[in-house]
Design an enzyme around this catalytic site. Structure first.
Site, PDB file in Angstrom:
ATOM      1  N   ASP A 144      34.726  44.946  19.385  1.00 35.62           N
ATOM      2  CA  ASP A 144      33.637  45.716  18.803  1.00 35.62           C
ATOM      3  C   ASP A 144      33.824  45.669  17.287  1.00 35.62           C
ATOM      4  OD1 ASP A 144      31.574  47.752  18.521  1.00 35.62           O
ATOM      5  OD2 ASP A 144      32.123  48.361  20.559  1.00 35.62           O
ATOM      6  N   ASP A 252      28.310  46.637  16.082  1.00 40.21           N
ATOM      7  CA  ASP A 252      27.772  47.993  16.073  1.00 40.21           C
ATOM      8  C   ASP A 252      26.664  48.135  15.020  1.00 40.21           C
ATOM      9  OD1 ASP A 252      28.331  50.759  17.154  1.00 40.21           O
ATOM     10  OD2 ASP A 252      28.535  51.183  15.022  1.00 40.21           O
ATOM     11  N   GLU A 310      24.036  45.234  18.253  1.00 42.91           N
ATOM     12  CA  GLU A 310      23.336  46.450  18.667  1.00 42.91           C
ATOM     13  C   GLU A 310      22.247  46.750  17.634  1.00 42.91           C
ATOM     14  OE1 GLU A 310      24.383  51.089  19.736  1.00 42.91           O
ATOM     15  OE2 GLU A 310      25.101  50.169  17.903  1.00 42.91           O
ATOM     16  N   ASP A 391      27.328  55.162  25.233  1.00 42.19           N
ATOM     17  CA  ASP A 391      26.397  56.093  24.575  1.00 42.19           C
ATOM     18  C   ASP A 391      25.356  56.630  25.548  1.00 42.19           C
ATOM     19  OD1 ASP A 391      27.575  55.627  22.090  1.00 42.19           O
ATOM     20  OD2 ASP A 391      26.157  54.041  21.551  1.00 42.19           O
TER      21      ASP A 391
HETATM   22  O1  TEU Z   1      25.555  53.619  18.336  1.00 41.54           O
HETATM   23  C1  TEU Z   1      24.410  53.525  17.559  1.00 41.54           C
HETATM   24  C2  TEU Z   1      23.371  54.444  17.877  1.00 41.54           C
HETATM   25  O2  TEU Z   1      22.290  54.289  17.404  1.00 41.54           O
HETATM   26  C3  TEU Z   1      23.724  55.609  18.721  1.00 41.54           C
HETATM   27  O3  TEU Z   1      23.952  56.666  17.860  1.00 41.54           O
HETATM   28  C4  TEU Z   1      22.637  55.937  19.620  1.00 41.54           C
HETATM   29  O4  TEU Z   1      21.477  56.167  18.918  1.00 41.54           O
HETATM   30  C5  TEU Z   1      22.971  57.190  20.331  1.00 41.54           C
HETATM   31  O5  TEU Z   1      24.236  57.073  20.872  1.00 41.54           O
HETATM   32  C6  TEU Z   1      22.011  57.395  21.450  1.00 41.54           C
HETATM   33  O6  TEU Z   1      21.875  56.309  22.257  1.00 41.54           O
HETATM   34  C7  TEU Z   1      26.707  52.998  17.874  1.00 41.54           C
HETATM   35  C8  TEU Z   1      27.839  53.255  18.826  1.00 41.54           C
HETATM   36  O7  TEU Z   1      27.560  52.654  20.060  1.00 41.54           O
HETATM   37  C9  TEU Z   1      28.061  54.730  18.922  1.00 41.54           C
HETATM   38  O8  TEU Z   1      29.051  55.062  19.866  1.00 41.54           O
HETATM   39  C10 TEU Z   1      28.471  55.211  17.556  1.00 41.54           C
HETATM   40  O9  TEU Z   1      28.566  56.607  17.547  1.00 41.54           O
HETATM   41  C11 TEU Z   1      27.479  54.776  16.476  1.00 41.54           C
HETATM   42  O10 TEU Z   1      27.078  53.425  16.586  1.00 41.54           O
HETATM   43  C12 TEU Z   1      28.115  54.900  15.119  1.00 41.54           C
HETATM   44  O11 TEU Z   1      29.097  53.927  14.961  1.00 41.54           O
END
Ligand code: TEU
Ligand code: CA
Length: 627
Positions: A144, A252, A310, A391
């Site tokens: 990641d 990410d 992502e 998430d």
């Molecule tokens: O997630 C990005 C993100 O947009 C998330 O905040 C999402 O909107 C939320 O979880 C609802 O779906 C990534 C990572 O996967 C997440 O775990 C992190 O908190 C975030 O980035 C910050 O790095």
């Protein structure tokens, strides 16, 4: 492109009939009817059949996977210990959520050192051994990569905040305050935090009397990608891991790295609130393509690796295609959010949108999935397929019914869908066991995610009321420890150790040991395993083939056909409701090969009519025999 005329054109060109007989042989005891030992190769040889397209990627959330040193947190050696379990499932690639050194404010998505492992997780040597052990099994490791922001404890940021003249000052995003009538400093604009919607995304720093930008939480300061030194430092991290034998990255929030440098106020969509969602000003920003192009040229093109970016907060197909276009794109795949947000609504209170539980039905699911299948197949991109990650709530709870009565049916229904769509398949730890959301009875204290704590700060009463919403949508639902067996703590850690997060109470029933036993032939795990085999052995259709909807207006059933270049067709019929439904079969002389009810294949084969009756959450897969 793969319309009816094309099928007519290719009909009869399939010449692999011997396989049909094989697939018709049902598994006599359980009637799952999905055997998978045939060596069949179908479809024309694709020049663009890169390894990562047929790969099954398994996401591991390190804190919750397997604790081998008894500190209540998973660790790198815990992953290595379970590689045979993953290999047996059919996994080709392990994607590890962040294991780098971190204060763990956001469970590792706040990185303090990109070249060091968080000590409780292990060491670089442990990772080397993991890569080696993966390699011995023909598997790969994907890391990641979190480079939109670092931890506020990263030495770069500590330097940056130390003085305005520090050489690293410009590595982050600093702005002068605005001042109110009383002369108090105010944030430079009205942008809010993503994981704390009530708060400003600008954090005031006493030392230098300026604000820094942190899109997610104050402890995750955004890097300034405008600065070429920052970009060079990021490429150096990429090389460090690729040279160690890593086979790629999940990136990410990679589409947030280029921000509108005028930092304009965002439109007010949450009335009466000082801070507003502003992602439109930094999702797919002006220099995103330039930055990704540079990353590709400088690093990615020089290695045989895979990338999946992502990309939240973007709704325009063309933007996605530009990123993943097979010829001119920058990344191999992206994660979009349309399916996981199927039930999200915009609320007028901060936090409401994220935790909203709106209504949806099969027509929404059909629209979203077929849209993405088309976008990528027609547009020359490539899909990523996922229903779960760290998430998201558990998929059986999210899209089906996780009651004891239907949990297994729902989990298998989703498996049938995920293993028969076009794209690269991503399975999240525990999904293969049909793990479900945390029990409703759990109090707010069991939720560990900073997002939850930020959402209802110091308001226990509000948090109690929100319990139902949290149980449906909180990220913690997907973060409970893996359930390995029926011993206390589900075999994740020893009985006397307190796991960092409570194990779901259902572990005595839902666990890997119970499901991997050879006699548990109809377990969710074994069902996934057979479907993964089916997918790989019929990759010409199931991975690389065309996609077309069938019975597009059915109010209950999502059904589609996958077509290989050879003309071979696979039909997938999924009742996405908790009641019985009917489906009219096209007159293709289908041979039914898989189903999630023990007697599903018998029933459909003896039906004698083209009207198929499906029970709650029942799914079936058929193959069209050759002419
Ligand atoms: O997630 C990005 C993100 O947009 C998330 O905040 C999402 O909107 C939320 O979880 C609802 O779906 C990534 C990572 O996967 C997440 O775990 C992190 O908190 C975030 O980035 C910050 O790095
Ligand atoms: Ca541990």
């Amino acid at each position: 492109m793969w319309g009816r005329s094309r099928w007519a054109e290719t009909r009869g060109s399939c010449c692999l009939c011997r396989v049909d007989q094989f697939l018709m042989l049902k598994h006599s005891r359980v009637g799952i009817g999905l055997l998978g030992a045939s060596k069949m190769s179908v479809g024309k040889s694709h020049t663009d059949r890169q390894w990562w397209k047929e790969a099954v990627v398994y996401q591991i959330y390190p804190a919750s996977f397997n604790d081998t040193n008894n500190d209540g947190r998973g660790d790198v050696n815990g992953v290595t210990e379970k590689l045979d379990y993953l290999k047996d499932l059919g996994v080709d690639v392990v994607w590890l959520s962040p294991i780098y050194d971190s204060p763990q404010v956001d469970n590792g998505y706040d990185i303090a050192d990109y070249k060091k492992i968080y000590p409780p997780y292990g060491t670089l040597e442990d990772v080397d051994r993991l890569i080696q052990e993966l390699g011995r099994r023909g598997m790969k490791l994907v890391m990641d990569l979190v480079v939109n922001h670092t931890s506020d404890q990263h030495p770069w940021f500590l330097e940056s905040r130390s003085s305005k003249s520090n050489p690293k000052r410009d590595w982050y995003i600093w702005r002068k305050p605005k001042y109110d009538v009383e002369g108090k400093p105010r944030p430079p604009n009205n942008w809010n935090q993503i994981l704390g919607e009530a708060h400003s995304a600008w954090i005031f720093d006493e030392t230098t009397q300026e604000y820094y930008f942190a899109a997610f939480t104050p402890q995750q300061s955004d890097l300034n990608w405008e600065n070429p030194d920052v970009r060079a430092a990021v490429y150096d991290i990429l090389r460090f891991w690729l040279d160690r034998g890593v086979a790629g990255f999940r990136m990410d929030v990679i589409n947030l790295i280029s921000k509108d440098q005028s930092f304009p106020d965002a439109e007010v969509v949450i009335p009466g609130q000082p801070y507003q969602p502003a992602t439109q000003h930094f999702a797919n920003g002006p220099r995103l393509h330039e930055f990704l192009g540079e990353m590709r040229r400088e690093v990615l093109d020089k290695y045989d690796q895979m990338t999946v970016g992502e990309m939240p907060f973007i709704y325009d197909d063309k933007e996605f295609l530009k990123i993943v276009h097979q010829k001119d794109g920058f990344l191999n795949m992206v994660f979009h959010f349309e399916l996981v947000d199927i039930d999200s609504e915009r609320g007028d209170v901060p936090g409401d949108a994220r935790m909203s539980v709106g209504n949806w039905d099969v027509s929404d699911l059909r629209r979203i999935i077929s849209r993405w299948q088309r976008i990528m197949i027609d547009g020359g991109g490539w899909n990523s397929l996922y229903c779960e990650n760290h998430d998201q709530p558990r998929s059986v709870s999210h899209y089906c019914d996780d009651s004891d009565e239907y949990r297994e049916y729902g989990s298998k229904l989703l498996a049938m869908m995920e293993t028969t769509l076009s794209g690269t398949l991503f399975v999240y730890q525990g999904e293969e066991l049909g793990m479900r959301n945390v029990p409703l009875a759990w109090g707010p204290e069991e939720y560990k995610d900073i997002e939850v704590n930020e959402m209802y700060p110091n308001d226990q009463e509000k948090l109690q009321k929100a319990r139902r919403a949290l149980r449906a949508k909180a990220r913690d639902n997907g973060r409970t420890p893996m359930q390995w067996d029926s011993s206390p703590n589900g075999g994740f850690c020893p009985e006397e150790v307190t796991p960092w997060m409570r194990v779901n109470d259902d572990y005595p029933v839902v666990n890997a040991a119970a499901q991997t036993k050879p006699e548990a032939t109809s377990s969710v795990y074994h069902f996934w395993q057979r479907l993964v085999t089916l997918r790989k052995e019929n990759a010409g259709a199931l991975v690389h083939g065309g996609f077309e909807l069938i019975d597009e207006t059915n109010p209950d059933v999502f059904s589609y056909v996958r077509v290989a270049d050879s003309g071979e067709k696979w039909v997938v019929v999924l009742n996405f409701t908790g009641h019985s439904a009917t489906w009219e079969s096209p007159k293709w002389g289908l041979q039914w090969v898989a189903g999630n009810y023990a007697d599903g294949l018998d029933k459909v084969q003896s039906g004698g009519t083209d009207l198929v009756h499906l029970r709650p959450w029942e799914g079936l897969i058929a193959r069209q025999p050759c002419n």
